[in-house]
Design an enzyme around this catalytic site. Sequence first.
Site, mmCIF file in Angstrom:
data_model
loop_
_atom_site.group_PDB
_atom_site.id
_atom_site.type_symbol
_atom_site.label_atom_id
_atom_site.label_comp_id
_atom_site.label_asym_id
_atom_site.label_seq_id
_atom_site.Cartn_x
_atom_site.Cartn_y
_atom_site.Cartn_z
ATOM 1 N N TYR A 83 0.862 -1.156 0.110
ATOM 2 C CA TYR A 83 0.020 0.153 -0.106
ATOM 3 C C TYR A 83 0.754 1.313 -0.064
ATOM 4 O O TYR A 83 0.627 2.210 0.862
ATOM 5 C CB TYR A 83 -1.033 -0.129 1.161
ATOM 6 C CG TYR A 83 -1.688 -1.420 1.273
ATOM 7 C CD1 TYR A 83 -2.525 -1.727 0.298
ATOM 8 C CD2 TYR A 83 -1.532 -2.023 2.406
ATOM 9 C CE1 TYR A 83 -3.243 -2.976 0.481
ATOM 10 C CE2 TYR A 83 -2.207 -3.344 2.689
ATOM 11 C CZ TYR A 83 -2.978 -3.842 1.731
ATOM 12 O OH TYR A 83 -3.633 -4.842 1.774
ATOM 13 N N TYR B 111 -13.702 -7.294 3.806
ATOM 14 C CA TYR B 111 -12.480 -7.488 3.309
ATOM 15 C C TYR B 111 -11.721 -8.788 3.512
ATOM 16 O O TYR B 111 -11.844 -9.303 4.408
ATOM 17 C CB TYR B 111 -11.462 -6.473 3.856
ATOM 18 C CG TYR B 111 -9.750 -6.779 3.440
ATOM 19 C CD1 TYR B 111 -9.441 -6.272 2.431
ATOM 20 C CD2 TYR B 111 -9.030 -7.654 4.020
ATOM 21 C CE1 TYR B 111 -8.153 -6.363 1.710
ATOM 22 C CE2 TYR B 111 -7.667 -7.819 3.658
ATOM 23 C CZ TYR B 111 -7.228 -7.236 2.588
ATOM 24 O OH TYR B 111 -5.964 -7.426 2.090
ATOM 25 N N ASP C 4 -14.469 -16.205 7.166
ATOM 26 C CA ASP C 4 -12.967 -15.884 7.035
ATOM 27 C C ASP C 4 -12.564 -15.347 8.292
ATOM 28 O O ASP C 4 -12.817 -14.405 8.912
ATOM 29 C CB ASP C 4 -12.815 -14.565 5.875
ATOM 30 C CG ASP C 4 -11.714 -13.894 5.825
ATOM 31 O OD1 ASP C 4 -10.694 -14.276 6.670
ATOM 32 O OD2 ASP C 4 -11.423 -13.113 4.951
ATOM 33 N N LYS D 104 -2.782 -15.755 9.547
ATOM 34 C CA LYS D 104 -2.333 -14.746 10.438
ATOM 35 C C LYS D 104 -1.628 -15.496 11.721
ATOM 36 O O LYS D 104 -0.269 -15.972 11.759
ATOM 37 C CB LYS D 104 -3.160 -13.665 10.793
ATOM 38 C CG LYS D 104 -3.475 -12.647 9.432
ATOM 39 C CD LYS D 104 -4.127 -11.464 10.182
ATOM 40 C CE LYS D 104 -4.588 -10.581 9.016
ATOM 41 N NZ LYS D 104 -3.522 -9.915 8.550
#
Length: 430
Positions: A19, A147, A248, A277
Site C-alpha cells: 500500500y 475485506y 473468514d 495470520k
Amino acid sequence: MSNWPSLIEFDQRHVWHPYAKTPNPIAAIGVKKTQGSIITLADDREVVDGMSSWWAAVHGYNHPKISQAMHAQIDTMPHIMFGGLTHEPAIELAKRLIKITPAGLDKVFLADSGSISMEVAIKVALQYWISLELPQKNRLLSVRNGYHGDTFATMAVSDPENGMHSLFKDILTQHFFAPAPEAGFDKESDNHDIQALESLLQAHHTEIAAVTIEPIVQGAGGMRFYRPAYLKKLRQLCTQYDVLLIADEIATGFGRTGKLFACEWADISPDILCVGKALTGGTMTMAAMLCTSQISDTISAGTPGLLMHGPTFMGNPLACSASIASIDLLLDSPWQSRVLDIETHLKNSLNFLSTLPGVEEVRVLGAIGVVQLERTDLGPEIQDAALNNGVWVRPFGKLIYIMPAFNIPHNQLQQLTDGMSKAIQTALNK
C-alpha cells in the site's frame, strides 16, 4: 555494523512496500531486532509493538517454544513437495485444526497465505455446485465493508466501492453485496440489515454459491464489530436457501476476539472456514481452509473428482511445525484471562478519548482497541508522535487501532495505551 542510512535509501528507491508508492516519499523505519512485544529500531530505540505484525504475533516475537520447534524442523526437513507426499508436521497440524475449529470441519487444505486460503474456499464453493450439476450457482454474496484479501477472487468479494480495491471494480467478477451488518457488538437491532440480506438470498439463491463473511469483526474494511445474532441468523438463512457459508477467520481466529474462533460468539459452524495470520504465531507464512466432508465428498465424486489447486509450498513442514507449536502454546496458556485483561485495560485506558472533539467513537472487543477519528489525514502524524512516545501503531485512514500480543506485560501495555492516547491528543490539538 549495517550502514542503515544507505540501506534505508536503497529501500526507499527500490523496495515496493504494501500500500505504498515507489519511490516512496516516506522512508520506511528500519528494524534490527524483535523480542516479546518490543521492536528495536535501526537507531536503537525500543518501542512497544501495538500491531502484532498485522495481528499475527499473538505470543510476541521470538517465543522460545516456537523457535525451538522451528530449529528442530529446519535441521531435518525444511520443505518437501506435498503432491503425492506427506509428513508428520502436516498431519499433526491437521489433527489440531480439526479438533479446535467449529464442529463438522474435518477436511484441511494447507495454503501459504490468507488470501490464497480464501481463493481456495471460493474455488471449493464453486466446484461443489459444479459437481452437483448446478453450475448456474456461480456467484457470491458478501457484505459491504468486508475485506477478504488482495488477490483477484478475494478482491471481488471485498467492498467494491468503499474498500481498497475500488480501482478494479469494473474488471472484477461481479457479485452480490448486502448492506454491512449494523455496527455494535452489544447493539439491539431491528434486523433491517438481516432483512436486506435475506431479500438478496430470496431473489438470487439459485445463482449464489456461497456467502462470505468475517465473523463478528470486519477488519481492514473498518474495524467494525457487529452482534452475534446477525451471524447466527445468517447461518440459518444459508441453510434455508441452500447456499454455503464461508467464514473468514484469518484475522479473528486463535483468540483475538475473546473466543478461540469468532464463530463461537454465535455458536455456529460454517461450511468452509479460513484461518491464517496467528496460525504460526506470526513467524511464518501459513494458512488453511477447512470444509465439511459433504463438500469434499461431493467434489471428489464429481468431474474431474479433484480439487484443482496446489501451491508449490503447500504444507511446508517448517511452517507446519511453527503452527503446531503456536497452537499448543496458546491452548496451554491462560489466553482467555489474558485477552479479558487486555480488553478491560483497553476500555479503561481508551474510552476517555471518545469525549474529545475530533473523535467519532472508541470501541473495544477482546484484544482489539479502536479509536475512530473524524478526519482521515492524521494517521502519519499520529504514527510519528506515537513513535516519539515509544510505541508502534499503524493507523489506517481515520482508524487508530491496536492489537497487542496476548502475553504483553502490563507495564508495556500501559506504555502502549498511554503513547497512543498522547499521540492522538497531540494531533487533535494542533
